[in-house]
Design a protein around this motif. Sequence first.
Motif, PDB file in Angstrom:
ATOM      1  N   ILE A  52      73.383  65.847 -47.385  1.00 52.80           N
ATOM      2  CA  ILE A  52      74.578  65.776 -48.222  1.00 52.80           C
ATOM      3  C   ILE A  52      74.473  64.526 -49.090  1.00 52.80           C
ATOM      4  CG2 ILE A  52      77.093  65.663 -48.270  1.00 52.80           C
ATOM      5  CD1 ILE A  52      77.145  67.063 -45.609  1.00 52.80           C
ATOM      6  N   TRP A  53      74.530  64.728 -50.410  1.00 53.77           N
ATOM      7  CA  TRP A  53      74.343  63.654 -51.387  1.00 53.77           C
ATOM      8  C   TRP A  53      75.647  63.418 -52.142  1.00 53.77           C
ATOM      9  CZ3 TRP A  53      69.143  62.014 -51.382  1.00 53.77           C
ATOM     10  CH2 TRP A  53      68.221  62.898 -50.814  1.00 53.77           C
ATOM     11  N   HIS A  54      75.870  62.160 -52.502  1.00 56.29           N
ATOM     12  CA  HIS A  54      77.053  61.803 -53.291  1.00 56.29           C
ATOM     13  C   HIS A  54      76.631  60.918 -54.456  1.00 56.29           C
ATOM     14  CE1 HIS A  54      81.063  60.687 -54.454  1.00 56.29           C
ATOM     15  NE2 HIS A  54      80.854  59.410 -54.185  1.00 56.29           N
ATOM     16  N   ARG A  55      77.207  61.185 -55.601  1.00 57.93           N
ATOM     17  CA  ARG A  55      76.885  60.421 -56.808  1.00 57.93           C
ATOM     18  C   ARG A  55      77.880  59.286 -56.994  1.00 57.93           C
ATOM     19  NH1 ARG A  55      75.172  62.146 -62.609  1.00 57.93           N
ATOM     20  NH2 ARG A  55      76.169  60.566 -63.905  1.00 57.93           N
ATOM     21  N   GLY A  56      77.342  58.087 -57.218  1.00 57.27           N
ATOM     22  CA  GLY A  56      78.183  56.943 -57.517  1.00 57.27           C
ATOM     23  C   GLY A  56      78.587  56.931 -58.981  1.00 57.27           C
ATOM     24  N   HIS A  57      79.439  55.986 -59.340  1.00 60.71           N
ATOM     25  CA  HIS A  57      79.947  55.930 -60.722  1.00 60.71           C
ATOM     26  C   HIS A  57      78.864  55.557 -61.722  1.00 60.71           C
ATOM     27  CE1 HIS A  57      84.045  56.555 -59.417  1.00 60.71           C
ATOM     28  NE2 HIS A  57      83.947  55.555 -58.555  1.00 60.71           N
ATOM     29  N   ASP A  58      77.794  54.918 -61.256  1.00 56.69           N
ATOM     30  CA  ASP A  58      76.743  54.481 -62.183  1.00 56.69           C
ATOM     31  C   ASP A  58      75.602  55.478 -62.289  1.00 56.69           C
ATOM     32  OD1 ASP A  58      75.788  54.197 -59.665  1.00 56.69           O
ATOM     33  OD2 ASP A  58      75.150  52.106 -59.855  1.00 56.69           O
ATOM     34  N   GLY A  59      75.771  56.673 -61.731  1.00 56.89           N
ATOM     35  CA  GLY A  59      74.732  57.688 -61.827  1.00 56.89           C
ATOM     36  C   GLY A  59      73.714  57.641 -60.711  1.00 56.89           C
ATOM     37  N   ARG A  60      73.815  56.658 -59.832  1.00 54.71           N
ATOM     38  CA  ARG A  60      72.913  56.593 -58.682  1.00 54.71           C
ATOM     39  C   ARG A  60      73.493  57.417 -57.532  1.00 54.71           C
ATOM     40  NH1 ARG A  60      71.905  50.362 -57.639  1.00 54.71           N
ATOM     41  NH2 ARG A  60      74.187  50.381 -57.865  1.00 54.71           N
ATOM     42  N   TYR A  61      72.614  57.833 -56.631  1.00 51.72           N
ATOM     43  CA  TYR A  61      73.013  58.742 -55.561  1.00 51.72           C
ATOM     44  C   TYR A  61      72.800  58.116 -54.188  1.00 51.72           C
ATOM     45  CZ  TYR A  61      73.528  62.667 -58.800  1.00 51.72           C
ATOM     46  OH  TYR A  61      73.951  63.496 -59.812  1.00 51.72           O
ATOM     47  N   CYS A  62      73.530  58.681 -53.237  1.00 50.13           N
ATOM     48  CA  CYS A  62      73.429  58.241 -51.853  1.00 50.13           C
ATOM     49  C   CYS A  62      73.345  59.473 -50.957  1.00 50.13           C
ATOM     50  CB  CYS A  62      74.653  57.401 -51.477  1.00 50.13           C
ATOM     51  SG  CYS A  62      74.871  57.156 -49.711  1.00 50.13           S
ATOM     52  N   CYS A  63      72.435  59.454 -49.992  1.00 51.29           N
ATOM     53  CA  CYS A  63      72.410  60.502 -48.976  1.00 51.29           C
ATOM     54  C   CYS A  63      73.413  60.095 -47.900  1.00 51.29           C
ATOM     55  CB  CYS A  63      71.011  60.660 -48.392  1.00 51.29           C
ATOM     56  SG  CYS A  63      70.918  61.954 -47.130  1.00 51.29           S
ATOM     57  N   LEU A  64      74.541  60.799 -47.866  1.00 50.27           N
ATOM     58  CA  LEU A  64      75.612  60.420 -46.948  1.00 50.27           C
ATOM     59  C   LEU A  64      75.262  60.710 -45.503  1.00 50.27           C
ATOM     60  CD1 LEU A  64      78.741  61.705 -48.916  1.00 50.27           C
ATOM     61  CD2 LEU A  64      77.841  59.368 -48.818  1.00 50.27           C
ATOM     62  N   THR A  65      74.638  61.862 -45.264  1.00 53.69           N
ATOM     63  CA  THR A  65      74.318  62.236 -43.888  1.00 53.69           C
ATOM     64  C   THR A  65      73.313  63.376 -43.890  1.00 53.69           C
ATOM     65  OG1 THR A  65      75.299  62.793 -41.733  1.00 53.69           O
ATOM     66  CG2 THR A  65      76.140  63.965 -43.651  1.00 53.69           C
ATOM     67  N   VAL A  66      72.745  63.626 -42.723  1.00 55.14           N
ATOM     68  CA  VAL A  66      71.794  64.725 -42.524  1.00 55.14           C
ATOM     69  C   VAL A  66      72.320  65.598 -41.388  1.00 55.14           C
ATOM     70  CG1 VAL A  66      69.430  65.377 -41.944  1.00 55.14           C
ATOM     71  CG2 VAL A  66      69.853  63.310 -43.293  1.00 55.14           C
ATOM     72  N   LEU A  67      72.481  66.888 -41.655  1.00 53.75           N
ATOM     73  CA  LEU A  67      72.916  67.839 -40.635  1.00 53.75           C
ATOM     74  C   LEU A  67      71.675  68.474 -40.012  1.00 53.75           C
ATOM     75  CD1 LEU A  67      75.812  69.612 -42.591  1.00 53.75           C
ATOM     76  CD2 LEU A  67      75.906  67.539 -41.202  1.00 53.75           C
ATOM     77  N   SER A 105      63.240  57.511 -58.637  1.00 55.13           N
ATOM     78  CA  SER A 105      64.200  57.905 -57.615  1.00 55.13           C
ATOM     79  C   SER A 105      65.607  57.466 -58.008  1.00 55.13           C
ATOM     80  CB  SER A 105      63.819  57.280 -56.271  1.00 55.13           C
ATOM     81  OG  SER A 105      64.804  57.548 -55.301  1.00 55.13           O
ATOM     82  N   LEU A 106      66.584  58.337 -57.748  1.00 57.51           N
ATOM     83  CA  LEU A 106      67.988  58.011 -57.984  1.00 57.51           C
ATOM     84  C   LEU A 106      68.704  57.634 -56.695  1.00 57.51           C
ATOM     85  CD1 LEU A 106      69.088  60.811 -60.491  1.00 57.51           C
ATOM     86  CD2 LEU A 106      68.657  58.407 -60.998  1.00 57.51           C
ATOM     87  N   GLN A 107      67.975  57.699 -55.581  1.00 62.27           N
ATOM     88  CA  GLN A 107      68.580  57.424 -54.285  1.00 62.27           C
ATOM     89  C   GLN A 107      68.539  55.918 -54.018  1.00 62.27           C
ATOM     90  OE1 GLN A 107      66.754  59.525 -51.085  1.00 62.27           O
ATOM     91  NE2 GLN A 107      68.026  58.572 -49.512  1.00 62.27           N
ATOM     92  N   LYS A 108      69.524  55.212 -54.572  1.00 65.19           N
ATOM     93  CA  LYS A 108      69.522  53.754 -54.490  1.00 65.19           C
ATOM     94  C   LYS A 108      70.792  53.190 -53.874  1.00 65.19           C
ATOM     95  CE  LYS A 108      66.476  53.356 -58.517  1.00 65.19           C
ATOM     96  NZ  LYS A 108      66.286  52.794 -59.880  1.00 65.19           N
ATOM     97  N   LEU A 109      71.601  54.071 -53.307  1.00 66.09           N
ATOM     98  CA  LEU A 109      72.854  53.622 -52.711  1.00 66.09           C
ATOM     99  C   LEU A 109      72.887  54.009 -51.238  1.00 66.09           C
ATOM    100  CD1 LEU A 109      75.429  54.677 -55.469  1.00 66.09           C
ATOM    101  CD2 LEU A 109      74.545  52.381 -55.030  1.00 66.09           C
TER     102      LEU A 109
END
Length: 452
Positions: free
Chosen positions: A380-395, A83-87
């Motif tokens: 909605i996903w956003h990529r951090g500078h280290d290549g990890r991703y964050c789910c910012l919000t759910v519509l 998983s890349l969703q670590k932020l």
Amino acid sequence: MKVRSWLRSTCSSSTCISTAKDAIVPPPTPNQLVISDSSSCSVDAQASSSASSLTSQDSTYTTRSHTSLESNLSILTLPSVPSLQKLSPEALNLSITTLCITSLKPQQPAHVNFLALNNNLLYAVSGSQVNVFNTTNFTLFDSFHVNNDSSSSGSIKSLAFCDGKIFTAHQDCRIRVWKLTSSSVGQHKLIATLPTVEDRLRNFILPKNYVKVRRHRKKLWVEHYDAVSSLAAAENLLHSVSWDKYLKIWRAKDFRCTESIKAHDDAINAVAASPGGLIYTGSADKRIRVWGRAFGEKKHVLMATLEKHKSAVNALALNFDGSVLFSGACDRSILVWEREESANHMVVTGALRGHSKAVLCLINVCDLLLSGSADRTVRIWHRGHDGRYCCLTVLDGHAKPVRSLVGVAEEDSGGAVKVFSGSFDGEIKVWKVMISSSSVKTPIPMSSFQCG
């Protein structure tokens, strides 16, 4: 009546319910469940490669009960992909504000199959009709379909802009070309149908120009012989893919088909074209294939096959420079592929998880990835500078699966992103997403993101 893929417009998989070849069965009823215990899609695998003629009944089947799709999709996971969703938004010092501005409804109630933006116009495909809305005041600008008969061409699967023209992909195996003749009154005129009569005449004499599509039946190589499922435009070339397993490339200036490639072993659901000339196709055979031209060559060849998904690939999206590929499938996951310079092709770096059902659509807006799903939500996903991703919000607001997404950054509104989501519930919701710094509560201008 032969078995049709009544939910194939949503997701198609070779691992779904199998039936006897050419079996005759009635269409599913609204309460009938057509779900395999081992599959995450509800389709007929035999029909995905069928070359039988397409009628308006097909679109009827695709509009049958999607409650079975929503509530009965079985789950496949990808344990081998990390998983890349670590932020979290807090870790990125971001605050997200979302607002549903309005809902748009087409003139005739129908599933919203596809959305596309061109300048200040939103093109919304609903069934076999295209409704065009003004995105500044959300009024209906125009509405058009083929020959004033909304059922003659079957449902429209995709839409693309190329060389100042609008291309629509249809259930009847054809691509139609439109031109906006008057920007003031809103009038779209049909100017061509692909393949053109000239293209057919150019090829019909020689036997070598025919391909066998089934026993005792042949088609010209310039023709698709099943529904055209997706379109992508790049460098004045139009790329079309179909449930007939073929990728075709067309010149936008003269509508001539220049290449036809047997690209997959099952129906092709998605295509994406990168700025560098690479073409990506995603199929019900669970594979993504990369096509490109070797140095000095004119024809596209297979460059790589990407295999990590466990079920049908439904959606593809590229970042602004084509260095990152996102793929969504019926296995609920979004895989992230990044270019490996040493190998000159994409390798999987990880998965984004969060949707509870099949991922049906993906778009990339600046550094934001948006995903729509059969679970009726948009993430909605956003990529951090280290290549990890964050789910910012759910519509969350649709009553049925989210089939299409489109978005645009609005610099004049303090860094907001305007998102349009189209669903099988027949509505198009318009969202305003504002990203700000948690520490100072000020909007972050979209110029700080990479938008290409």
